[in-house]
Scaffold this motif. Structure first.
Motif, short mmCIF file in Angstrom:
data_model
loop_
_atom_site.label_atom_id
_atom_site.label_comp_id
_atom_site.label_asym_id
_atom_site.label_seq_id
_atom_site.Cartn_x
_atom_site.Cartn_y
_atom_site.Cartn_z
N HIS A 95 -11.29 19.50 -26.19
CA HIS A 95 -11.95 18.20 -25.96
C HIS A 95 -12.96 17.82 -27.04
O HIS A 95 -13.47 16.69 -27.02
CB HIS A 95 -12.62 18.14 -24.58
N GLY A 96 -13.28 18.71 -27.97
CA GLY A 96 -14.15 18.33 -29.07
C GLY A 96 -15.58 18.05 -28.65
O GLY A 96 -16.07 18.59 -27.66
N ALA A 97 -16.25 17.22 -29.43
CA ALA A 97 -17.66 16.92 -29.21
C ALA A 97 -17.85 16.11 -27.92
O ALA A 97 -16.90 15.51 -27.39
CB ALA A 97 -18.22 16.15 -30.40
N PRO A 98 -19.07 16.09 -27.38
CA PRO A 98 -19.33 15.31 -26.16
C PRO A 98 -19.00 13.83 -26.35
O PRO A 98 -19.03 13.30 -27.47
CB PRO A 98 -20.83 15.50 -25.93
N VAL A 99 -18.73 13.17 -25.23
CA VAL A 99 -18.49 11.72 -25.25
C VAL A 99 -19.68 10.95 -24.69
O VAL A 99 -19.71 9.72 -24.76
CB VAL A 99 -17.21 11.35 -24.48
N HIS A 100 -20.66 11.67 -24.13
CA HIS A 100 -21.88 11.01 -23.65
C HIS A 100 -22.96 12.06 -23.46
O HIS A 100 -22.70 13.16 -22.94
CB HIS A 100 -21.63 10.28 -22.33
N ILE A 101 -24.18 11.70 -23.87
CA ILE A 101 -25.34 12.57 -23.68
C ILE A 101 -26.46 11.70 -23.12
O ILE A 101 -26.90 10.75 -23.78
CB ILE A 101 -25.78 13.24 -24.99
N GLY A 102 -26.89 12.03 -21.90
CA GLY A 102 -27.98 11.26 -21.32
C GLY A 102 -27.72 10.83 -19.90
O GLY A 102 -27.09 11.56 -19.12
N ASP A 103 -28.17 9.63 -19.56
CA ASP A 103 -28.15 9.13 -18.19
C ASP A 103 -26.72 9.03 -17.66
O ASP A 103 -25.89 8.31 -18.21
CB ASP A 103 -28.80 7.75 -18.16
N PRO A 104 -26.42 9.73 -16.54
CA PRO A 104 -25.06 9.67 -15.98
C PRO A 104 -24.66 8.25 -15.55
O PRO A 104 -23.47 7.92 -15.56
CB PRO A 104 -25.14 10.60 -14.76
N ALA A 105 -25.65 7.43 -15.16
CA ALA A 105 -25.33 6.08 -14.69
C ALA A 105 -24.65 5.24 -15.76
O ALA A 105 -23.90 4.31 -15.43
CB ALA A 105 -26.60 5.38 -14.21
N LEU A 106 -24.87 5.56 -17.03
CA LEU A 106 -24.21 4.82 -18.11
C LEU A 106 -22.71 5.07 -18.12
O LEU A 106 -21.96 4.31 -18.74
CB LEU A 106 -24.82 5.20 -19.46
N LEU A 107 -22.26 6.12 -17.44
CA LEU A 107 -20.83 6.38 -17.26
C LEU A 107 -20.35 5.90 -15.90
O LEU A 107 -19.17 6.04 -15.56
CB LEU A 107 -20.52 7.88 -17.39
N GLY A 108 -21.26 5.35 -15.10
CA GLY A 108 -20.90 4.95 -13.75
C GLY A 108 -20.99 6.07 -12.74
O GLY A 108 -20.50 5.95 -11.62
N ILE A 109 -21.64 7.18 -13.12
CA ILE A 109 -21.82 8.32 -12.22
C ILE A 109 -23.15 8.12 -11.49
O ILE A 109 -24.21 8.14 -12.12
CB ILE A 109 -21.81 9.65 -12.99
N GLN A 110 -23.10 7.96 -10.16
CA GLN A 110 -24.30 7.61 -9.41
C GLN A 110 -25.05 8.81 -8.85
O GLN A 110 -26.25 8.75 -8.64
CB GLN A 110 -23.92 6.66 -8.26
N ASP A 111 -24.35 9.92 -8.60
CA ASP A 111 -25.00 11.05 -7.94
C ASP A 111 -24.49 12.36 -8.52
O ASP A 111 -23.37 12.79 -8.22
CB ASP A 111 -24.74 11.00 -6.43
#
Length: 655
Positions: free
Chosen positions: A207-223
């Motif tokens: 999967h290589g490098a990360p695709v997001h680092i930080g607030d989960p809500a920016l991916l639509g992850i609420q909890d």
């Protein structure tokens, strides 16, 4: 459950044998077979195989394709010797018509000839000959490397399966396959983010490098406490949530496409390959043609670096070492001070880089400029500011961003005429919305920045001030000579003040003296190191304060920095969450971006327009082809040429 210690010493082949024998100690493969790739497995009917392969190719981060079998093939010679995909995973999921109908420890019963099928077997038994197996890279394959690099792997430490989340990010569809991206989350100490990024970048098959680092809500992850797959992993003090694309995306693809029969591994129960996690280049798909395409030798200049972009919401971004080095060169060039204003004393490294990263992630940008230093003349404005603002706007528009210009009421018609002339002469491709801000009450800034005054619905996600009069400590606005020009300035500073408390709005200030909007971030330096600093210093900060010998140069550098980021594979992969065809920039698009960079001809044209409108040089008041007392040729033209040489290479095309 935590694996027994003796399992960690076994080879993948030995572990596959134990799995085949039903060893109850192996409930998940996380932490096992360190140093070897693990694989997600999806098994589909033959008529869907080409669509699914295309789906993998379009979404390479979640679905790095290691091997596609022949119909009915149970072995996978390139990945493992003496393997049998029907028995070598500890738990399989069985799907019928897109519904999970069973969890089994072996698929052998589904391979029985129909004539000898038991009464319990379904109508699908005996159809193995029509099934195609897809082996996809898994992030468990890089966990051993993380540990070797000293990066803690919290899920292994806590004896749990990794947390997996369904996001609101749609994958690129192909044929019948369309589904949201699934990510794994691993908490990483903030000080080890670069190490984690480098280790995983060097393992593209996992999967290589990360695709997001930080607030989960920016991916639509609420909890975070409720993963969709796997188990909850606890963050430790100082940890940052880091998300990698996940092969469980393939399970979502099965659920959405509803094949009559399909199989997959159970999340966390991977197929163990004999392929080392430092895989030979023969297994790494060749890069597509494009700008800065990484080669299989992993050119060190292409390894991404990680930078904090925003605190609220928390967001980090990635850019290759090559792109970072070039943007730092741009920052050095614009920091030159031929006018001897003393601006180098205010310099803070990477303010340009971080601003460009934040702008790259933005969707809607508001830009303001205007410094009425010549209060004795009409118009009172100077030639520094508008050219840099237009240069940034031009590039942002080319990159697909929404752009709005904010100006003083007294200058509205003049600026509208300047924009119209820029369109007529080809400096701008299209007119930019031009608006004013009026302070009509305590909530004026909030209603200006957000739809219906709702902080959760910002109109803009980035505000940029370039050579814009900034409010001093006593509430007045001063030019560099200490003259109060407040009567000529609208309170646009209030927008920057309000933005500090609004999540999702980042601010940038560009200045060359310390009295400009946004330079409040550097107030202490301005007060002690700049002439009249105690009086003129702006007290309104921006998240990023870019200093330049002439503010226009800062605008040019932002435009060039954005170009470098949008032609940087590491950054674009991160922005796109690893989805879409990587490292391919259509030639027509690349030509458009290049054409929208600042150029000597365009900047000379816009300066000529300003002079025709009676706008004067800031330092001298001359109505001439100069900015801050420096003539366009050779000073400004030389800076532009050098910025382009860094951005495009030693030879600049005819723009």
């Amino acid at each position: 459950m935590e694996q027994s210690n003796d399992l960690h010493c076994l080879s993948p082949a030995e572990l596959r044998l134990l799995i085949r024998q039903g060893d109850p100690r192996i409930s998940t493969t996380t932490g096992l077979a360190n140093g070897y790739q693990q694989a997600n497995v999806v098994i589909l009917p033959n008529h869907l195989a080409n669509d699914f392969e295309a789906f993998c190719r379009k979404n390479p981060a979640p679905l790095p394709l290691l091997y596609r079998s022949q119909s009915g093939e149970t072995a996978c010679p390139p990945l493992a010797r003496h393997a049998d995909i029907r028995t070598d995973i500890s738990q399989y999921y069985v799907y019928e018509e897109g519904c999970l109908v069973n969890r089994v420890s072996s698929l052998q019963s589904y391979c029985t000839h129909p004539r000898i099928a038991s009464e319990q077997q379904t109508e699908h038994h005996g159809q193995w000959a029509d099934m195609v197996c897809f082996y996809l890279g898994c992030s468990f394959g890089f966990e051993g490397r993380l540990k070797k690099a000293g990066v803690p792997v919290r899920n292994v430490e806590q004896g749990t399966n990794v947390s997996m989340y369904r996001t609101a990010v749609p994958c690129i569809p192909a044929g019948v396959f369309s589904c949201p991206l699934v990510t794994t989350m691993r908490p990483i100490p903030a000080g080890m983010l670069n190490a984690a990024v480098e280790v995983t970048y060097l393992n593209p098959l996992a999967h290589g490098a990360p695709v997001h680092i930080g607030d989960p809500a920016l991916l639509g992850i609420q909890d975070l406490s409720k993963p969709d797959y796997g188990e909850r992993v606890e963050l430790q003090p100082g940890d940052v949530t880091v998300f990698w694309a996940c092969g469980v995306t393939a399970i979502e693809a099965i659920l959405s496409s509803k094949p009559s029969l399909a199989f997959s591994h159970a999340p966390g129960c991977m197929f163990l390959t004999d392929i080392p996690d430092s895989s030979p280049s023969s297994l790494i798909p060749p890069p597509s043609e494009g700008v800065d395409s990484p080669s299989t030798d992993h050119n060190l200049e292409l390894i991404p670096l990680c930078f904090l972009v925003s605190h609220n919401p928390l967001l980090y971004s990635l850019a290759s070492q090559r792109a970072v080095a070039k943007i730092r060169q741009l920052e050095t060039i614009i920091g030159e001070d031929p006018g001897q204003r003393g601006i180098r004393a205010l310099f803070v490294q990477d303010e340009l880089l971080r601003s460009c990263l934040a702008l790259s992630h933005a969707f809607s940008v508001a830009i303001t400029t205007g410094f009425p230093t010549h209060y004795m003349h009409s118009p009172p404005d100077e030639t520094d500011g508008p050219p840099g603002a237009i240069a940034m706007a031009t590039m942002l528009l080319s990159l697909g961003k929404q752009v709005t210009l904010v100006t003083d009421r007294r200058a509205l018609e003049m600026n509208r005429a300047i924009i119209d002339e820029a369109v007529r002469t080809g400096v701008l491709k299209t007119a930019i919305p031009l608006i004013t801000f009026e302070d009509s009450g305590p909530d004026s800034a909030l209603h200006f920045l957000c739809h219906h005054g709702d902080p959760s619905k910002p109109r803009y996600d980035h505000l940029v001030a370039i050579e814009r009069s900034g409010r001093a400590g006593d509430g007045n606005y001063y030019n560099m000579r200490g003259i109060n020009i407040k009567h000529l300035v609208d309170p646009i500073d209030n927008l920057f003040i309000a933005a500090k408390d609004l999540p999702g709005i980042t601010t940038t200030g560009i200045g060359d003296g310390g009295n400009e909007l946004g330079m409040g971030k550097l107030k202490e330096k301005v007060t002690t190191l700049m002439p009249n600093g105690g009086l003129i210093a702006c007290v309104v900060p921006a998240d990023y304060a870019i200093t330049a010998g002439v503010s226009n140069w800062g605008g040019y550098a932002v435009a060039c920095g954005l170009y470098l980021l949008h032609t940087c594979p590491s950054h674009q992969r991160y922005r796109k969450r690893g989805l879409g065809l990587e490292n391919t920039i259509p030639q027509e698009q690349l030509q458009d971006w290049t054409a929208n960079l600042p150029s000597v001809d365009k900047e000379e044209s816009i300066l000529s327009t300003l002079v025709r409108f009676g706008i004067r040089s800031g330092k001298t008041g001359h109505l001439a082809m100069e900015v801050d007392g420096l003539t366009f040729h050779p000073t400004h033209s030389d800076i532009i040429t050098r910025l382009l040489e860094v951005t495009l290479g030693s030879t600049t095309p005819n723009l």
